[in-house]
Design an enzyme around this catalytic site. Structure first.
Site, short mmCIF file in Angstrom:
data_model
loop_
_atom_site.label_atom_id
_atom_site.label_comp_id
_atom_site.label_asym_id
_atom_site.label_seq_id
_atom_site.Cartn_x
_atom_site.Cartn_y
_atom_site.Cartn_z
CD1 TRP A 249 -2.69 1.74 0.52
CD2 TRP A 249 -1.27 2.50 2.09
NE1 TRP A 249 -3.02 3.05 0.80
CE2 TRP A 249 -2.17 3.54 1.75
CE3 TRP A 249 -0.29 2.75 3.04
CZ2 TRP A 249 -2.12 4.81 2.34
CZ3 TRP A 249 -0.23 4.01 3.63
CH2 TRP A 249 -1.14 5.02 3.30
CD GLU A 288 -4.55 -1.66 1.98
OE1 GLU A 288 -3.41 -2.02 2.35
OE2 GLU A 288 -5.42 -1.23 2.75
CE LYS A 290 -6.17 5.96 2.65
NZ LYS A 290 -5.27 5.84 3.79
CG ASP A 321 -8.62 -0.97 4.44
OD1 ASP A 321 -9.67 -0.51 4.89
OD2 ASP A 321 -7.55 -0.99 5.09
CG HIS A 324 -8.72 1.74 1.80
ND1 HIS A 324 -7.45 1.34 1.50
CD2 HIS A 324 -8.66 2.27 3.04
CE1 HIS A 324 -6.64 1.60 2.52
NE2 HIS A 324 -7.37 2.16 3.48
CG HIS A 348 -6.06 -4.63 4.96
ND1 HIS A 348 -5.17 -3.60 4.86
CD2 HIS A 348 -5.32 -5.76 5.09
CE1 HIS A 348 -3.94 -4.08 4.90
NE2 HIS A 348 -4.01 -5.38 5.03
CG ASP A 356 -9.51 4.64 5.61
OD1 ASP A 356 -9.89 3.59 6.16
OD2 ASP A 356 -8.35 4.83 5.20
CG ASP A 358 -8.09 2.60 9.61
OD1 ASP A 358 -8.30 1.49 9.13
OD2 ASP A 358 -7.52 3.53 8.99
CG ASP A 388 -5.39 -1.68 8.12
OD1 ASP A 388 -4.85 -1.11 9.08
OD2 ASP A 388 -5.30 -1.26 6.95
C1 RNT Z 1 -3.75 2.58 4.78
C2 RNT Z 1 -3.90 1.13 4.49
C3 RNT Z 1 -2.80 0.26 5.00
C4 RNT Z 1 -2.34 0.67 6.38
C5 RNT Z 1 -1.32 -0.25 6.98
C6 RNT Z 1 -0.65 0.36 8.16
O1 RNT Z 1 -4.86 3.30 4.49
O2 RNT Z 1 -5.12 0.67 4.99
O3 RNT Z 1 -3.16 -1.05 4.93
O4 RNT Z 1 -3.41 0.77 7.27
O5 RNT Z 1 -0.44 -0.64 6.01
ZN ZN Z 2 -5.47 -1.47 4.85
#
Ligand code: RNT
Ligand code: ZN
Length: 480
Positions: A249, A288, A290, A321, A324, A348, A356, A358, A388
């Site tokens: 990523w 990955e 985003k 993810d 994302h 993820h 996003d 998290d 994640d």
């Molecule tokens: C970032 C991505 C990625 C990170 C990690 C730390 O938006 O989701 O996967 O969260 O690599």
């Molecule tokens: Zn991620």
């Protein structure tokens, strides 16, 4: 009877002082958080009294002493069997599905590098200042050992290049497997495989918000060398511990009114080809995408379309993810659309609130939908599970346990779906029957099967594990 059961009303602060949280940082932190003092708004006082009635500590301790509900499982399994679902198979599959747990919840994505001066975080920001964050590799490992004892089923551990333990500053493009030997020995001792990620952020050469797509060749080459080094490290992990996923990523993007969207993507394509040019044994490559990041709101080079086509054309895996995509977009629906063309699909698992963000993963509609679709697709062997997220505002070990237990729970829930009946109804054109079957899921005794799964995995059920978390907080985290 514990003291809290006495009839004398006690304030939250007193309860905290009497109980596990006897150390200064936790008292100060919690005081700062609670606006409920005598004489303040009546509603807040009311809430305070309700809180006292809950006697958190006693509840957790009492739960911890209870034997788990083995008694209900047999009857529950029969109810599932009546709908064509074998609870035994569901438990076995749910526990055997590996979940790769992200190391970066332990330390708010700080990493262990010895570096001079501050660096940009690449748009990743853990918010909150709850005490007790891990500061060293040993602390991360100790914290995870506690979490792992409270999570049922097969685990892997997922680290980032910035968690290298080098003893002296080592440039990221010179990282070697030996800089991760402590991680490998530890993972081997616990029977966990290790997954890996290049760290293309939090670095002076990522300060422009561009890495593999940077217009300057020297900067691109640095990141290409870094990613190649990471694949060698993953390949080493793979040979020592079983296949290792190396997920790329990058934060690359632009803040505003991008004039040229094509060239950065062409550069990323070339850089990725250089990174992935040769096969690395036991290293499973994924990319990955985003939607946007903080500071790069207008344009993300590695968008979903870009990476999906890249992965498909190059034969590498894709990482989806859950944070994302546009908030109304369904990640669950993408699984069946992608998995026939691109493998593996690495998930993820995250929880975005409005963006996003998290947040700690929960057993919510989105997670259940993703697990349902993964199971229904019949392609579970091509789907890889990783978490994640990062929350610095609560106990970080608990954050791990809550999120990973939620994933395991949602997997079990999906495996217990009376799916064959629903498909039969669908094929017969009986929409009402299908809805009725799906609604009945909420009435089935899922909790009894989950408890049985926890019991077999030898981990606490219900709220019991919180007693362990509080003990660890009082004995270890509060002293950091
Ligand atoms: C970032 C991505 C990625 C990170 C990690 C730390 O938006 O989701 O996967 O969260 O690599
Ligand atoms: Zn991620």
């Amino acid at each position: 009877m514990t003291p809290a059961a006495s009839s004398r009303p006690r304030s939250i602060d007193t309860a905290i002082k009497d109980r596990a949280f006897t150390t200064k940082p936790f008292r100060a932190f919690r005081r700062g958080r609670s606006a409920t003092r005598k004489g303040e708004e009546p509603l807040l006082e009311l809430l305070q009294e309700e809180n006292e009635a809950m006697k958190l500590h006693d509840v957790f301790e009492a739960e911890a002493k209870k034997r788990s509900g083995a008694g209900n499982y047999k009857a529950a399994a029969e109810q599932f069997a009546a709908l064509g679902v074998d609870a035994e198979t569901a438990i076995a599959k749910a526990l055997a599905t590996p979940i790769s747990v992200h190391c970066w919840q332990a330390d708010d994505v700080r990493g262990l590098e010895l570096r001079e001066g501050a660096v940009d975080s690449g748009g990743l920001k853990a918010t909150g200042n709850y005490p007790g964050a891990a500061r060293t590799g040993d602390e991360i490992r100790a914290d995870f050992e506690v979490a792992a004892r409270l999570i049922p089923g097969k685990l892997r551990f997922n680290i980032h290049a910035m968690y290298a333990e080098t003893g002296r500053p080592v440039p990221r493009d010179e990282l070697q497997p030996e800089h991760f030997s402590r991680w490998v020995d530890w993972a081997a001792a616990h029977g966990w495989a290790l997954d890996f990620n290049p760290t293309c952020f939090a670095h002076p050469l990522a300060a422009d918000g561009l890495t593999l797509a940077h217009p300057k060749k020297t900067i691109r080459q640095f990141w290409i060398r870094h990613c190649r080094a990471c694949r060698d490290i993953a390949s080493y992990f793979g040979r020592r511990l079983g296949d290792s996923v190396c997920n790329i990523w990058i934060p690359d993007g632009l803040k505003d009114t991008t004039a040229d969207r094509l060239r950065p993507r062409e550069r990323l394509l070339q850089s990725l080809d250089a990174v992935l040019e040769d096969k690395k044994p036991k290293c499973v490559d994924t990319v990955e995408s985003k939607l946007f990041g903080i500071g790069v709101e207008d344009y993300t080079v590695g968008s979903h379309e870009f990476y999906l086509l890249y992965a498909q054309s190059r034969g590498v895996g894709i990482c989806l993810d859950m944070g994302h995509f546009h908030p109304t977009e369904s990640v669950a629906d993408k699984i069946s659309a992608i998995v026939a063309f691109v493998r593996p699909v690495l998930l993820h698992v995250s929880r975005g609130l409005r963006w996003d963000s998290d947040h700690v993963v929960r057993f919510n509609d989105e997670l259940r939908a993703v697990c349902d679709e993964a199971v229904r697709s019949g392609a579970m062997k091509h789907i890889l599970w990783a978490t994640d997220y990062f929350d610095a505002s609560i106990n970080r070990v608990a954050a791990w346990v809550i999120g990973v237990r939620a994933v395991r729970k949602a997997l079990l829930y999906a495996l217990l779906e009376p799916w064959k009946l629903a498909v039969e109804a669908e094929l017969a054109g009986d929409g009402a029957a299908k809805l009725a079957i799906e609604e009945a899921r909420a009435e089935l005794p899922f909790a009894a099967v989950w408890e049985e799964a926890c019991r077999r995995a030898d981990v606490p059920t219900g709220l019991a594990w919180m007693a362990e978390i509080r003990r660890y907080e009082a004995e270890v985290l509060s002293k950091r």
